[in-house]
Design a protein around this motif. Sequence first.
Motif, mmCIF file in Angstrom:
data_model
loop_
_atom_site.group_PDB
_atom_site.id
_atom_site.type_symbol
_atom_site.label_atom_id
_atom_site.label_comp_id
_atom_site.label_asym_id
_atom_site.label_seq_id
_atom_site.Cartn_x
_atom_site.Cartn_y
_atom_site.Cartn_z
ATOM 1 N N GLU A 30 3.054 49.876 -61.448
ATOM 2 C CA GLU A 30 3.039 51.157 -62.142
ATOM 3 C C GLU A 30 1.727 51.352 -62.898
ATOM 4 O OE1 GLU A 30 6.511 53.425 -64.129
ATOM 5 O OE2 GLU A 30 5.642 52.136 -65.695
ATOM 6 N N ARG B 170 -0.584 54.517 -62.327
ATOM 7 C CA ARG B 170 -0.841 55.428 -63.446
ATOM 8 C C ARG B 170 -2.302 55.451 -63.848
ATOM 9 N NH1 ARG B 170 3.778 55.630 -67.938
ATOM 10 N NH2 ARG B 170 3.127 57.811 -68.006
ATOM 11 N N THR C 218 4.656 57.528 -61.857
ATOM 12 C CA THR C 218 5.482 56.451 -62.409
ATOM 13 C C THR C 218 6.418 55.949 -61.314
ATOM 14 O OG1 THR C 218 7.206 57.975 -63.160
ATOM 15 C CG2 THR C 218 5.433 57.446 -64.740
ATOM 16 N N SER D 246 9.195 56.030 -67.135
ATOM 17 C CA SER D 246 8.382 54.983 -66.523
ATOM 18 C C SER D 246 9.099 53.647 -66.621
ATOM 19 C CB SER D 246 7.020 54.899 -67.211
ATOM 20 O OG SER D 246 7.142 54.317 -68.493
ATOM 21 N N ASP E 161 0.372 56.937 -72.001
ATOM 22 C CA ASP E 161 0.742 55.781 -71.193
ATOM 23 C C ASP E 161 -0.002 54.517 -71.624
ATOM 24 O OD1 ASP E 161 -1.805 56.451 -70.318
ATOM 25 O OD2 ASP E 161 -1.177 57.006 -68.300
#
Length: 174
Positions: free
Chosen positions: A28, A32, A39, A45, A124
């Motif tokens: 991930e 990302r 995600t 996520s 994120d």
Amino acid sequence: MATASGRQALVERYRREPHAGAQALFLELVARSLNERQTLIAGGSAAELVDAAGLTEVQAHYQALLADKPHAVYEVRRLTRRSSKRTDGRGITARSVRAVAHGTREQMTRQLAAQPGDRHDGPDGITRHVLRARGTELPSLEHFYVVCPAVVEDKARPGFDEWWQEATSDAVLF
């Protein structure tokens, strides 16, 4: 994992198999880094799921996995252009990814600081140096630098450089 029961089953799997959870977090992160909207879980996520479940063993394995990997600073350019073949009004999206430096995670974090662009610390946790933010009008252009584990090969859709040149030429912009 679109359902609560699916998410709970995933949490239980990661609790039993922390290496699997760490690998999912790693995948991930790579996805990302190149596309902040990407995600592994619909509506959230894997990182948020692991954090909310308090899976510290998964997080420890993930941090160890990151520490062992070489990293790179990647230049990412993405464009969406009109398509005469599509009738739904959506464009064709193409991307170019190119590593501009390789080294340790710490070295690449310092290298990113030297790259052009406006620094954006995403929700994120990923820092990007943005030269051009994604627009809403076609052609839509996006251009940034980001640090990511060095597992992504340089690649571009055939014709990307010509499309980018057309979209960024003075005739289009003025």
